[in-house]
Design a protein around this motif. Structure first.
Motif, PDB file in Angstrom:
ATOM      1  N   ASP A  65       0.864  -1.184   0.000  1.00  0.00           N
ATOM      2  CA  ASP A  65       0.000   0.000   0.000  1.00  0.00           C
ATOM      3  C   ASP A  65       0.903   1.238   0.000  1.00  0.00           C
ATOM      4  O   ASP A  65       0.657   2.220   0.697  1.00  0.00           O
ATOM      5  CB  ASP A  65      -0.934  -0.007   1.219  1.00  0.00           C
ATOM      6  N   TYR A  68       2.028   2.522   3.428  1.00  0.00           N
ATOM      7  CA  TYR A  68       1.067   2.523   4.546  1.00  0.00           C
ATOM      8  C   TYR A  68       0.944   1.112   5.145  1.00  0.00           C
ATOM      9  O   TYR A  68       0.002   0.814   5.860  1.00  0.00           O
ATOM     10  CB  TYR A  68      -0.293   3.075   4.108  1.00  0.00           C
ATOM     11  N   HIS A 108      -2.322   0.077  12.115  1.00  0.00           N
ATOM     12  CA  HIS A 108      -1.999  -1.266  11.622  1.00  0.00           C
ATOM     13  C   HIS A 108      -0.540  -1.332  11.190  1.00  0.00           C
ATOM     14  O   HIS A 108       0.093  -0.306  10.976  1.00  0.00           O
ATOM     15  CB  HIS A 108      -2.901  -1.634  10.436  1.00  0.00           C
ATOM     16  N   PHE A 171      -8.327  -1.901   7.185  1.00  0.00           N
ATOM     17  CA  PHE A 171      -8.119  -1.498   5.803  1.00  0.00           C
ATOM     18  C   PHE A 171      -8.017  -2.758   4.937  1.00  0.00           C
ATOM     19  O   PHE A 171      -8.990  -3.445   4.737  1.00  0.00           O
ATOM     20  CB  PHE A 171      -6.916  -0.558   5.692  1.00  0.00           C
ATOM     21  N   GLN A 175      -2.837  -5.544   6.097  1.00  0.00           N
ATOM     22  CA  GLN A 175      -2.594  -4.476   7.075  1.00  0.00           C
ATOM     23  C   GLN A 175      -3.337  -4.793   8.378  1.00  0.00           C
ATOM     24  O   GLN A 175      -4.343  -4.153   8.724  1.00  0.00           O
ATOM     25  CB  GLN A 175      -3.057  -3.130   6.502  1.00  0.00           C
ATOM     26  N   ARG A 205       1.262  13.282  11.184  1.00  0.00           N
ATOM     27  CA  ARG A 205      -0.058  13.150  10.550  1.00  0.00           C
ATOM     28  C   ARG A 205      -0.482  11.719  10.875  1.00  0.00           C
ATOM     29  O   ARG A 205       0.243  10.766  10.585  1.00  0.00           O
ATOM     30  CB  ARG A 205       0.069  13.385   9.044  1.00  0.00           C
ATOM     31  N   VAL A 208      -5.639   7.034   9.573  1.00  0.00           N
ATOM     32  CA  VAL A 208      -6.909   6.437  10.071  1.00  0.00           C
ATOM     33  C   VAL A 208      -6.993   6.373  11.594  1.00  0.00           C
ATOM     34  O   VAL A 208      -7.262   5.320  12.187  1.00  0.00           O
ATOM     35  CB  VAL A 208      -7.231   5.058   9.444  1.00  0.00           C
ATOM     36  N   HIS A 334      -3.309  12.174  -1.512  1.00  0.00           N
ATOM     37  CA  HIS A 334      -2.902  10.989  -2.253  1.00  0.00           C
ATOM     38  C   HIS A 334      -3.997   9.935  -2.356  1.00  0.00           C
ATOM     39  O   HIS A 334      -3.782   8.888  -2.962  1.00  0.00           O
ATOM     40  CB  HIS A 334      -1.659  10.394  -1.583  1.00  0.00           C
ATOM     41  N   ASP A 335      -5.138  10.184  -1.732  1.00  0.00           N
ATOM     42  CA  ASP A 335      -6.252   9.241  -1.817  1.00  0.00           C
ATOM     43  C   ASP A 335      -7.405   9.782  -2.644  1.00  0.00           C
ATOM     44  O   ASP A 335      -8.375   9.075  -2.872  1.00  0.00           O
ATOM     45  CB  ASP A 335      -6.812   8.960  -0.405  1.00  0.00           C
ATOM     46  N   ARG A 416      -1.365  10.119  -8.238  1.00  0.00           N
ATOM     47  CA  ARG A 416      -0.042   9.969  -7.619  1.00  0.00           C
ATOM     48  C   ARG A 416       1.079   9.970  -8.650  1.00  0.00           C
ATOM     49  O   ARG A 416       2.181   9.506  -8.375  1.00  0.00           O
ATOM     50  CB  ARG A 416       0.001   8.645  -6.843  1.00  0.00           C
TER      51      ARG A 416
END
Ligand code: GLC
Length: 579
Positions: A65, A68, A108, A171, A175, A205, A208, A334-335, A416
């Protein structure tokens, strides 16, 4: 919570630029952006005028991911560099007066993290309880422990035949969620946070964050008629996330984390949470002043381009996040689809929103490339690197384009793509002979930093000018905000006043393609900024806002009329509404 006695702390007035390291600048020609590449571009960022850099995860990770999914929180992934590179990046940013915040994935780990590898070995492994394991309702993987879904819609439980139990993942399956009811997990994660803050990083930052704690009794989530989650309401996929999101203990943990962060007070550090829900609900994460400093308010991502929609948004943010709370203005990340998508990549509209983003009371979050108007790139989901794209690959292209226009991105690769630096080979992102990790947007020939720098009317210059003005005028960053009465302005114009002591500024934005005559307040109006390369002429107090033009005018207070900082008085007296 009391207002700040003296000057507000740095994080209350800063401007944040989000860097997706993999796509920013590649220093070693392997097609992947890296930390030394970011160092190479620090002068560009300083000149742009952004004050804080947020780096998406660069820790060691299998990259399923794109970072992430962390397998070692203490190390840097070799694709991005070394720990020394991270330290050098921090030092070099500090040397230029910028701050750096890290992306921290507390919820996670990767399934390749040694904790999870051990955890899944045996039920009596000492690390077993680092994750959330449960027996199914039927043996042999027949039925999961309860009905909990993941944030992306699939079943949140994953069966592991080795131990005939299920683990939970908020998620994606690779993860697994950490178990925050295990004090050893809390200790380990807080120690890791201390490690990075001790290095001098300026804040975090928090990925989730609202998912950290779940119901201790594992009760089923209630059903919900909602199909798709939204910024305001994370319920979706026919389920209310009542027992898996926004648990009261997550708020308690926010305070615990804040205490750790406050151990580092010179300078103070900053926590911004990625949480989804109504602004009213999200305020709980920060309202007592001892939890997170602020949270993302994603509502701005989908606000329709109109005076009434932005007026309502600002009003809501001001109401739910009154000073000393500080709202956030996010138009892309980025999402999510790039900002220009919903503006039809119209330069005037992009500049208007840039002005609004940088002059409302709150923290602007600028996604890399937003400053040059980078666009989403249509990509085939079957070839995607983003794992979400594979999940949704059955969605017809027309529907995914439609959703993209409405702020939902099913293939996040599309937003991205590598930063467009020049019109040269590979847009100057990587070596000419290298293959970038994602294709470049072909528009790079026209849309790139080099071209934008040489055009005084570019979006980039608009960003530079407004960011510098904001940095030099505390009223524009941390001053009060008062919306001008809509009755006193043309229908297509949104106006508000920023005030700090005797420094007052009016921001006036023309949301239409027509000229709009207005009166600029004050005896000697002075238009300090316009989205057009030059402000237009002021005749007396009359100013003709050009199509989509936004201006910042200084309200001079030595006037005999002595305008009040609350906007209504001055405009009622001085503005004739032609509409
Ligand atoms: C956050 C990140 C996203 C990531 C997910 C799982 O929403 O912004 O990119 O995929 O969390 O960590």
């Amino acid at each position: 919570m009391k207002p700040w006695p003296n000057a507000p702390p740095w994080w209350q007035r800063t401007t944040v630029y989000q860097i997706y390291p993999r796509s920013f600048y590649d220093s070693n020609g392997d097609g992947i952006g890296d930390l030394p590449g970011i160092v190479d571009k620090l002068d560009y960022l300083r000149d742009l005028g952004v004050e804080t850099l947020w780096l998406c995860p660069f820790y060691k990770s299998p990259q399923r991911d794109v970072g992430y999914d962390i397998s070692d929180y203490y190390d840097v992934d070799p694709a991005y560099g070394t720990r020394d590179d991270a330290r050098r990046l921090l030092d070099e940013a500090h040397r230029r007066g910028m701050r750096v915040i890290l992306d921290m994935v507390l919820n996670h780990t990767s399934d390749q993290h040694p904790w999870f590898v051990q955890s899944r070995e045996r039920r009596d492994n000492p690390r077993r309880d680092f994750y959330i394991w449960r027996k199914g309702r039927k043996p042999g993987g027949g039925a999961p422990p309860n009905n909990w879904r993941s944030l992306v819609g699939q079943r949140g439980w994953h069966y592991d035949p080795r131990t005939d139990e299920w683990y939970f993942a908020s998620f994606l399956p690779f993860q697994p969620d950490l178990n925050y009811r295990n004090p050893a997990v809390v200790q380990a994660m807080l120690d890791m946070v201390r490690h990075w803050l001790a290095q001098g990083f300026d804040g975090l930052r928090l990925d989730v964050f609202h998912a950290l704690f779940k119901d201790a009794d594992f009760r089923d989530n209630p059903l919900s008629p909602r199909l798709l989650p939204s910024e305001d309401n994370p319920d979706g996929f026919l389920q209310s996330f009542a027992h898996t999101l926004h648990h009261p203990e997550t708020l308690v943990f926010a305070r615990k984390l804040r205490k750790v962060v406050d151990e580092f007070d010179n300078p103070p550090r900053f926590l911004v949470g990625e949480v989804f829900g109504s602004p009213e609900l999200l305020r709980r994460y920060c309202e007592e002043g001892d939890g997170l400093h602020t949270v993302f308010l994603f509502k701005s991502l989908r606000t329709e381009f109109s005076v009434s929609a932005f007026r309502a948004l600002i009003r809501e943010f001001e109401h739910e996040f009154p000073p000393p709370l500080v709202p956030t203005y996010v138009f892309g990340n980025h999402d999510r689809p790039r900002r220009g998508e919903r503006l039809d990549y119209h330069l005037g509209r992009e500049k208007l929103l840039t002005t609004l983003q940088c002059t409302t009371r709150g923290l602007p979050f600028i996604y890399y490339g937003e400053e040059i108007g980078m666009a989403n790139l249509d990509l085939d989901p079957r070839k995607a690197i983003d794992p979400l794209a594979h999940l949704y690959r059955f969605v017809p292209t027309r529907l995914s384009r439609y959703l993209r226009k409405r702020g939902i991105l099913l293939n996040r690769d599309e937003a991205r793509t590598p930063m467009q630096w020049t019109d040269g080979e590979n847009a100057g992102f990587t070596a000419p002979q290298a293959t970038p990790w994602l294709p470049l947007h072909p528009q790079y020939k026209q849309v790139n930093v080099q071209a934008a720098l040489s055009d005084p009317d570019s979006l980039l210059h608009c960003y530079r000018r407004i960011l510098h003005l904001r940095a030099s005028e505390p009223a524009l960053s941390s001053g009060s905000l008062t919306l001008h009465s809509e009755r006193k302005l043309p229908k297509a114009v949104l106006g508000y006043r920023r005030a700090d002591g005797d420094r007052w500024f009016d921001v006036l934005c023309n949301f239409s393609a027509e000229e709009q005559p207005i009166n600029v307040p004050g005896e000697r109006p002075s238009v300090l900024f316009s989205t057009c390369a030059e402000p237009g002429p002021v005749h007396g107090r009359h100013y003709l806002l050009r199509p989509y033009e936004a201006i910042v005018a200084q309200v001079l207070t030595d006037s005999r009329l002595s305008p009040s900082p609350s906007s209504s008085g001055i405009l009622r007296r001085e503005t004739t509404s032609p509409s």
